[in-house]
Enzyme design. Sequence first.
Site, PDB file in Angstrom:
ATOM      1  CD  GLU A 154      -2.978   5.612   6.782  1.00  0.00           C
ATOM      2  OE1 GLU A 154      -3.096   5.433   5.429  1.00  0.00           O
ATOM      3  OE2 GLU A 154      -2.119   4.915   7.588  1.00  0.00           O
ATOM      4  CD  GLU A 199      -3.364  -2.479   7.447  1.00  0.00           C
ATOM      5  OE1 GLU A 199      -2.237  -2.687   7.048  1.00  0.00           O
ATOM      6  OE2 GLU A 199      -4.090  -1.612   7.329  1.00  0.00           O
ATOM      7  N   GLY A 226       2.444   2.370  10.790  1.00  0.00           N
ATOM      8  CA  GLY A 226       3.550   3.318  10.763  1.00  0.00           C
ATOM      9  C   GLY A 226       3.925   3.787  11.860  1.00  0.00           C
ATOM     10  N   GLY A 271       2.670  -1.324   4.167  1.00  0.00           N
ATOM     11  CA  GLY A 271       2.640   0.390   4.024  1.00  0.00           C
ATOM     12  C   GLY A 271       4.203   0.988   3.950  1.00  0.00           C
ATOM     13  N   GLY A 272       4.809   1.388   4.640  1.00  0.00           N
ATOM     14  CA  GLY A 272       5.936   1.948   4.575  1.00  0.00           C
ATOM     15  C   GLY A 272       7.071   1.086   3.977  1.00  0.00           C
ATOM     16  CB  SER A 315       5.078  -1.821  11.979  1.00  0.00           C
ATOM     17  OG  SER A 315       4.800  -0.394  12.314  1.00  0.00           O
ATOM     18  CG  ASN A 338      -1.721   1.344   1.541  1.00  0.00           C
ATOM     19  OD1 ASN A 338      -1.528   2.037   0.512  1.00  0.00           O
ATOM     20  ND2 ASN A 338      -2.259   1.360   2.810  1.00  0.00           N
ATOM     21  CD1 TRP A 339       3.444   1.077  -2.805  1.00  0.00           C
ATOM     22  CD2 TRP A 339       3.786   2.452  -4.586  1.00  0.00           C
ATOM     23  NE1 TRP A 339       4.170   0.328  -3.683  1.00  0.00           N
ATOM     24  CE2 TRP A 339       4.709   1.144  -4.529  1.00  0.00           C
ATOM     25  CE3 TRP A 339       3.851   3.242  -5.680  1.00  0.00           C
ATOM     26  CZ2 TRP A 339       5.192   0.755  -5.787  1.00  0.00           C
ATOM     27  CZ3 TRP A 339       4.741   2.877  -6.812  1.00  0.00           C
ATOM     28  CH2 TRP A 339       5.175   1.733  -6.983  1.00  0.00           C
ATOM     29  CE  LYS A 340       0.115   3.473   4.716  1.00  0.00           C
ATOM     30  NZ  LYS A 340       0.039   3.643   6.257  1.00  0.00           N
ATOM     31  CG  HIS A 392      -5.850   2.020   5.399  1.00  0.00           C
ATOM     32  ND1 HIS A 392      -5.493   2.914   6.050  1.00  0.00           N
ATOM     33  CD2 HIS A 392      -4.862   0.820   5.196  1.00  0.00           C
ATOM     34  CE1 HIS A 392      -4.138   2.512   6.462  1.00  0.00           C
ATOM     35  NE2 HIS A 392      -3.720   1.310   6.111  1.00  0.00           N
TER      36      HIS A 392
HETATM   37  P1  PGA Z   1       2.699   0.329   7.820  1.00  0.00           P
HETATM   38  O1  PGA Z   1       1.238   0.610   7.085  1.00  0.00           O
HETATM   39  O2  PGA Z   1       3.287  -1.077   7.034  1.00  0.00           O
HETATM   40  O3  PGA Z   1       3.424   1.703   7.295  1.00  0.00           O
HETATM   41  O4  PGA Z   1       2.612   0.081   9.278  1.00  0.00           O
HETATM   42  C1  PGA Z   1       0.418  -0.458   6.956  1.00  0.00           C
HETATM   43  C2  PGA Z   1      -0.871   0.012   6.227  1.00  0.00           C
HETATM   44  O5  PGA Z   1      -1.303   1.085   6.638  1.00  0.00           O
HETATM   45  O6  PGA Z   1      -1.528  -0.926   5.607  1.00  0.00           O
END
Ligand code: PGA
Length: 258
Positions: free
Chosen positions: A97, A167, A173, A233-234, A212, A9-11, A95
């Site tokens: 967010e 999640e 993050g 994500g990251g 994470s 997930n590149w956000k 998600h």
């Molecule tokens: P993260 O994000 O790996 O940066 O913790 C995961 C996500 O939001 O799907």
Amino acid sequence: MHKPLVAGNWKMYCTVPEGLRLLEELEPGLQPHAGAVDLVVLPPAVMLWEFAKALKGKPIALGAQNACWADEGAYTGEISPRMLAGWCSYLLIGHSERRQIFGETDEQVNLKLRASLRHGLRPIVAVGETLAENEQKRTREVVQRQLEKALDGSEPGWAATLSIAYEPVWAIGTGRAATPEYANEVMGMIRSLLRDAFNSGGETIRILYGGSVIGSNAMSLMVQPEIDGALVGGASLRPAEFVAIVQAAAQAARERPA
Ligand code: PGA
């Protein structure tokens, strides 16, 4: 045993040219694992069409991070699952967010899930408790509510392409992943809810862990019996890190008892 699914997930990172360069960097590391792991990249919406062309005929699937529930209409700024149908494979829904920053509700998650299935997109529905909910020992209640509302009015056919991502919001993050045992326990609860909703179909649904995940903790998570992959994500923006996660998923799948 499920074939693992690892999604990046590149956000809201990268311009289109940066994204295309990153994809090029990622590809050689990912390709050797494509037989063992289903691979998905979820870039920002503005890149999707270019990525679809770049990934044509390659074993890396494309997904969107969000879409509207409606097929078309006066929804300024939105894209619809109908626009993605036929060339984009997956859709991430709910998600945290989206839920926290943009106020997405359980009801909207359900409508988006329906829209996704209507247009042949494979939904990945994200659920998870916040830090406060975790501390109040409300994880089970919150995750159950999110899942049951997402699946409201479900039909047996939904199970065929659905995945769930667990999640914990406090792990996203933060560099503080859930312990493998904790994640496994919550995901076991999710599995039993999926069995309630879909009977034997609930067994086939992949449940991913997200929050994470990095190269160095991926193996300890992926060997857990209830964990069928990762939503990253990251670390999905760092090619060596993402490839290490995919490699761990492939190895864990090989070593799992049948
Ligand atoms: P993260 O994000 O790996 O940066 O913790 C995961 C996500 O939001 O799907």
